[in-house]
Structures are given as C-alpha cells and as structure tokens.
Motif scaffolding. Structure first.
Motif, PDB file in Angstrom:
ATOM      1  N   GLN A  50      -9.919   4.594  -6.606  1.00 47.21           N
ATOM      2  CA  GLN A  50      -9.830   3.283  -7.260  1.00 47.21           C
ATOM      3  C   GLN A  50     -10.355   2.191  -6.332  1.00 47.21           C
ATOM      4  N   ALA A  54     -13.394  -0.206  -7.232  1.00 42.57           N
ATOM      5  CA  ALA A  54     -13.224  -1.665  -7.183  1.00 42.57           C
ATOM      6  C   ALA A  54     -14.325  -2.291  -6.340  1.00 42.57           C
ATOM      7  N   THR A  87     -15.685  -0.373 -15.395  1.00 39.05           N
ATOM      8  CA  THR A  87     -14.413  -0.944 -15.846  1.00 39.05           C
ATOM      9  C   THR A  87     -13.595   0.071 -16.657  1.00 39.05           C
ATOM     10  N   LEU A  90     -11.306   1.621 -14.245  1.00 40.60           N
ATOM     11  CA  LEU A  90     -10.402   0.714 -13.546  1.00 40.60           C
ATOM     12  C   LEU A  90     -10.186  -0.512 -14.441  1.00 40.60           C
ATOM     13  N   PRO A  92      -9.137  -3.850 -16.249  1.00 34.46           N
ATOM     14  CA  PRO A  92      -8.552  -5.074 -15.691  1.00 34.46           C
ATOM     15  C   PRO A  92      -7.146  -5.304 -16.233  1.00 34.46           C
ATOM     16  N   LEU A  93      -6.353  -6.007 -15.441  1.00 32.62           N
ATOM     17  CA  LEU A  93      -5.003  -6.355 -15.864  1.00 32.62           C
ATOM     18  C   LEU A  93      -5.073  -7.563 -16.782  1.00 32.62           C
ATOM     19  N   ARG A 131      -8.742  -5.260  -9.888  1.00 37.74           N
ATOM     20  CA  ARG A 131      -8.519  -5.268 -11.338  1.00 37.74           C
ATOM     21  C   ARG A 131      -8.274  -6.659 -11.884  1.00 37.74           C
TER      22      ARG A 131
END
Length: 147
Positions: A50, A54, A87, A90, A92-93, A131
């Motif tokens: 991760q 990133a 993406t 991983l 995004p929040l 993220r």
C-alpha cells in the motif's frame, strides 16, 4: 487474497482483455513492488505494498499538475487514467472516515489546540498512506483543533 496476488490476477485479466494502459500501469506498480522486495530481501506485506502504491499515486498526481501547467492535455489524460487504475487498489477515504481518524489521532496524541497541529499531522499522515489529500487533511485537522 493478498494485494500482490490481486495485482497479478488483474494483470493477467488485463492482458487477456488487451487493455494496454491497465497492463502498463499494473506492470509499473509490480516492478516497484518487486524492486522494494529485492531491497528488503523478502516478500512485502500488504501494508508495505500500500505504501508503494501510495507513492505511485503521488507521482501521478505530481505529473498531472506538471503536465497541466505545461498545457499537455494528452499526458494529463494518460496520468489521470493511470491514477484511477491505482486508486482501485488503494481507495480514498471519504470525509466521514477521515474525520473519525482525525478524532482518534487527536485523542491519542492528547492535542488540545492549534499549537498541536504538527503533532497530529505527524501521527496521522503515515496512517493514511496516501488515501487522502494532504491539504484536505490539514484543513480538517485545523477545524478539529479549533484553529
């Protein structure tokens, strides 16, 4: 299924489908992962993978900014599509998840006001692993600290 296995499976699927952009994007990510594994002398964990993804996403964002300034819309589009592919691995929040993580971090470091912004950001950013946008995170932390 580990993230490495998922990347391998998705690469094979993209090869069969003839999706050259997805193939090259996943190959570049897998090459970065492979090189890191060689450096460390072992297979990487999902968290380490991760981190690498990133970093690859950050490179794409920086390239998008540079190509936008240079007026190279063709390259902006390519980098944007590659960023979208990365993406998927991983995600995004969303803002609610981010606010919850900020509340937890503020409590963990015992932050009481705007003077603790650096401590909160320092503890929070490694947990986010790319993220969330750093500018958004900083704005939300400032709000949480009453700055």
């Amino acid at each position: 299924m580990s993230l490495a296995d998922r990347l391998k499976e998705d690469l094979n699927r993209a090869l069969r489908a003839g999706d050259s952009l997805r193939v090259s994007t996943i190959r570049l990510a897998r090459a970065a992962i492979h090189n890191a594994a060689i450096e460390r002398g072992r297979d990487l964990t999902d968290l380490e993978i991760q981190d690498i993804l990133a970093r690859e996403m950050k490179r794409r964002r920086e390239a998008i900014e540079a190509y936008t300034r240079a007026g190279r819309e063709d390259l902006v589009q390519k980098e944007t599509l590659e960023l979208a592919i990365l993406t998927e691995y991983l995600p995004p929040l969303d803002e609610a998840q981010l606010r919850a993580m900020i509340r937890d971090t503020v409590a963990q470091v015992g932050a009481t006001g705007p003077q603790d912004l650096g401590r909160v950001m320092g503890a929070l950013m490694p947990r986010l692993r790319g993220r969330a946008d750093g500018g958004l995170v900083q704005r939300l932390v400032r709000e949480a600290l009453g700055a």
